[in-house]
Design a protein around this motif. Structure first.
Motif, PDB file in Angstrom:
ATOM      1  N   UNK A   1      -7.313   8.843  28.311  1.00 35.91           N
ATOM      2  CA  UNK A   1      -6.675   9.430  29.497  1.00 35.91           C
ATOM      3  C   UNK A   1      -5.168   9.560  29.285  1.00 35.91           C
ATOM      4  N   UNK A   2      -4.568   8.537  28.702  1.00 35.88           N
ATOM      5  CA  UNK A   2      -3.118   8.545  28.483  1.00 35.88           C
ATOM      6  C   UNK A   2      -2.720   9.677  27.540  1.00 35.88           C
ATOM      7  N   UNK A   3      -3.451   9.822  26.412  1.00 39.35           N
ATOM      8  CA  UNK A   3      -3.037  10.850  25.452  1.00 39.35           C
ATOM      9  C   UNK A   3      -3.225  12.265  26.004  1.00 39.35           C
ATOM     10  N   UNK A   4      -4.125  12.422  26.968  1.00 36.68           N
ATOM     11  CA  UNK A   4      -4.301  13.734  27.602  1.00 36.68           C
ATOM     12  C   UNK A   4      -3.174  14.059  28.582  1.00 36.68           C
ATOM     13  N   UNK A   5      -2.518  13.035  29.105  1.00 37.48           N
ATOM     14  CA  UNK A   5      -1.599  13.259  30.225  1.00 37.48           C
ATOM     15  C   UNK A   5      -0.170  12.780  30.047  1.00 37.48           C
ATOM     16  N   UNK A   6       0.125  11.972  29.031  1.00 38.84           N
ATOM     17  CA  UNK A   6       1.447  11.371  28.913  1.00 38.84           C
ATOM     18  C   UNK A   6       2.549  12.416  28.733  1.00 38.84           C
ATOM     19  N   UNK A   7       2.192  13.558  28.195  1.00 40.88           N
ATOM     20  CA  UNK A   7       3.202  14.607  28.012  1.00 40.88           C
ATOM     21  C   UNK A   7       3.595  15.321  29.287  1.00 40.88           C
TER      22      UNK A   7
ATOM     23  N   UNK B   1      -5.925   6.166  13.821  1.00 38.45           N
ATOM     24  CA  UNK B   1      -6.007   5.284  14.985  1.00 38.45           C
ATOM     25  C   UNK B   1      -4.813   4.346  15.137  1.00 38.45           C
ATOM     26  N   UNK B   2      -4.202   3.932  14.032  1.00 31.25           N
ATOM     27  CA  UNK B   2      -3.069   3.019  14.109  1.00 31.25           C
ATOM     28  C   UNK B   2      -1.770   3.814  14.262  1.00 31.25           C
ATOM     29  N   UNK B   3      -1.096   3.728  15.414  1.00 32.14           N
ATOM     30  CA  UNK B   3       0.083   4.568  15.680  1.00 32.14           C
ATOM     31  C   UNK B   3       1.191   4.445  14.636  1.00 32.14           C
ATOM     32  N   UNK B   4       1.474   3.219  14.167  1.00 36.54           N
ATOM     33  CA  UNK B   4       2.562   3.065  13.195  1.00 36.54           C
ATOM     34  C   UNK B   4       2.243   3.783  11.895  1.00 36.54           C
ATOM     35  N   UNK B   5       0.949   3.813  11.530  1.00 41.39           N
ATOM     36  CA  UNK B   5       0.542   4.428  10.268  1.00 41.39           C
ATOM     37  C   UNK B   5       0.738   5.940  10.275  1.00 41.39           C
ATOM     38  N   UNK B   6       0.726   6.570  11.455  1.00 41.86           N
ATOM     39  CA  UNK B   6       0.959   8.018  11.527  1.00 41.86           C
ATOM     40  C   UNK B   6       2.275   8.351  12.224  1.00 41.86           C
ATOM     41  N   UNK B   7       3.194   7.362  12.234  1.00 44.09           N
ATOM     42  CA  UNK B   7       4.536   7.549  12.787  1.00 44.09           C
ATOM     43  C   UNK B   7       4.504   7.926  14.265  1.00 44.09           C
ATOM     44  N   UNK B   8       3.580   7.318  15.006  1.00 43.93           N
ATOM     45  CA  UNK B   8       3.456   7.526  16.449  1.00 43.93           C
ATOM     46  C   UNK B   8       3.373   9.021  16.789  1.00 43.93           C
ATOM     47  N   UNK B   9       2.521   9.699  16.047  1.00 51.42           N
ATOM     48  CA  UNK B   9       2.432  11.154  16.153  1.00 51.42           C
ATOM     49  C   UNK B   9       1.976  11.621  17.533  1.00 51.42           C
ATOM     50  N   UNK B  10       1.075  10.877  18.160  1.00 52.70           N
ATOM     51  CA  UNK B  10       0.581  11.303  19.476  1.00 52.70           C
ATOM     52  C   UNK B  10       1.720  11.357  20.491  1.00 52.70           C
ATOM     53  N   UNK B  11       2.601  10.366  20.477  1.00 54.43           N
ATOM     54  CA  UNK B  11       3.742  10.363  21.400  1.00 54.43           C
ATOM     55  C   UNK B  11       4.728  11.468  21.045  1.00 54.43           C
TER      56      UNK B  11
END
Length: 354
Positions: A154-160, A223-233
């Motif tokens: 839910x967060x990744x769909x809406x945080x932006x 899945x691990x945010x640090x490993x992909x440089x927090x790409x979703x955010x």
């Protein structure tokens, strides 16, 4: 001498909260929530790893070293669909050569078809293990995993699109702090109800039509945010709606491997290993669902995901959807990642006519 057992898995997204409940309520030992991954974690892992091993191994090794520094005396390593299964034996040998003393629980070493093997390995964690107690804690541990994946989806769909910047992060951080102190399934249900309402009450400025982007890739890096440089955010900063179906719930609990092979059969006749079929299937699903673009993230040297890339190029051509490819290791430039994401956004925005 303190004989208290203190266990810890490597940091992996937010699933440590489920492990904490299982170890403390099921195995009857103390569990150390691993500290968030930092550059120091990667440096520790890189310094003590073989040169060309994949970055998830370095993260896991670095996490284990930091856990030992914080007082852990029982290390645990999860199993996985690729070389992750070999991490345990190698990392244990490296850590013992470094002079550390600890018990080591390696899930990949268990014969899951043998009750004797399961119990013998579980007793590495606690020699006084109660199977009844462990089984009684398992449903709540799985419920925590499902809840984490539901909330984060839910967060990744809406945080932006949050009206007040940072409100999702503040609410979710507060939720995780309370989740760490859960004592029962009843408390978990109450917490889930409370914070599902809070997340849904966050005011959004979300347009009717949004730019949707799908994220695919290897099991750990996506899945691990640090490993992909927090790409979703980072993508959310551009007002994108992010989709990702590679989660613990889908891959381990629901085990969608056969479904992935079915979806991807036009492009991959056989199972090509690890998460590759899932990667191809997710790309097809996201394209058909109306995503404007797809991003594949993987660790440098991940053979199965590298094998998937030419197949993804065929998917991109046939379904008319751009796919951006990222490989991550300890030398990856954060500035370079952000620059490529900005260019990717400009492209999909133009293609979407927004």
């Amino acid at each position: 001498m303190n004989n208290e057992i203190v266990a810890c898995f490597p940091q992996f997204a937010n699933y440590a909260y489920a492990f904490k409940y299982l170890f403390e309520k099921g195995f009857g030992v103390k569990y150390l929530l691993p500290p968030p991954i930092t550059k120091r974690t990667m440096e520790l892992g890189s310094e003590n790893s073989p040169d060309y091993v994949c970055s998830p191994f370095k993260y896991c090794l670095g996490c284990h070293i930091e856990a030992l520094e914080l007082g852990t005396n029982c290390l645990a390593q999860i199993l996985g669909p690729c070389r992750l299964n070999y991490y345990g034996e190698l990392s244990e040998r490296i850590l013992r050569d470094m002079g550390y003393e600890f018990q080591y629980f390696n899930m990949a070493a268990i014969n899951w078809h043998s009750r004797k093997s399961i119990i013998e390995n579980f007793k590495i964690i606690n020699p006084d293990l109660s199977i009844v107690r462990l089984l009684s804690a398992l449903p709540t541990s799985l419920a925590i995993i499902k809840m984490l994946d539901k909330f984060e989806n839910y967060v990744r769909h809406n945080i932006g699109f949050e009206a007040e910047n940072g409100e999702f992060d503040r609410t979710y951080k507060e939720f995780l702090q309370k989740l760490a102190d859960i004592e029962s399934g009843k408390q978990l249900k109450a917490l889930k109800k409370e914070y599902w309402q809070k997340l849904n009450s966050i005011k959004l400025n979300k347009p009717t039509k949004t730019i949707k982007v799908g994220m695919i890739g290897d099991y750990y890096t996506v899945q691990e945010p640090f490993a992909n440089y927090f790409m979703e955010k980072e993508l959310a900063k551009y007002g994108m709606e992010i989709y990702r179906t590679m989660t613990f719930t889908n891959s381990i609990i629901h085990r969608r491997g056969k479904e992935s092979i079915r979806i991807a059969k036009k492009y991959t006749k056989y199972d090509i290993g690890a998460t590759s079929n899932s990667t191809v299937a997710e790309a097809i699903t996201f394209a058909r669902a109306g995503c404007s673009g797809i991003i594949q993230v993987k660790s440098f040297g991940c053979t199965p995901e590298t094998d998937a890339m030419p197949i993804l190029q065929n998917v991109s051509r046939d379904l008319n959807i751009p796919i951006l490819y990222f490989s991550f290791d300890s030398q990856t430039s954060e500035t370079g990642v952000k620059t490529r994401l900005e260019a990717f956004y400009d492209m999909v925005e133009a293609r979407s006519g927004k």
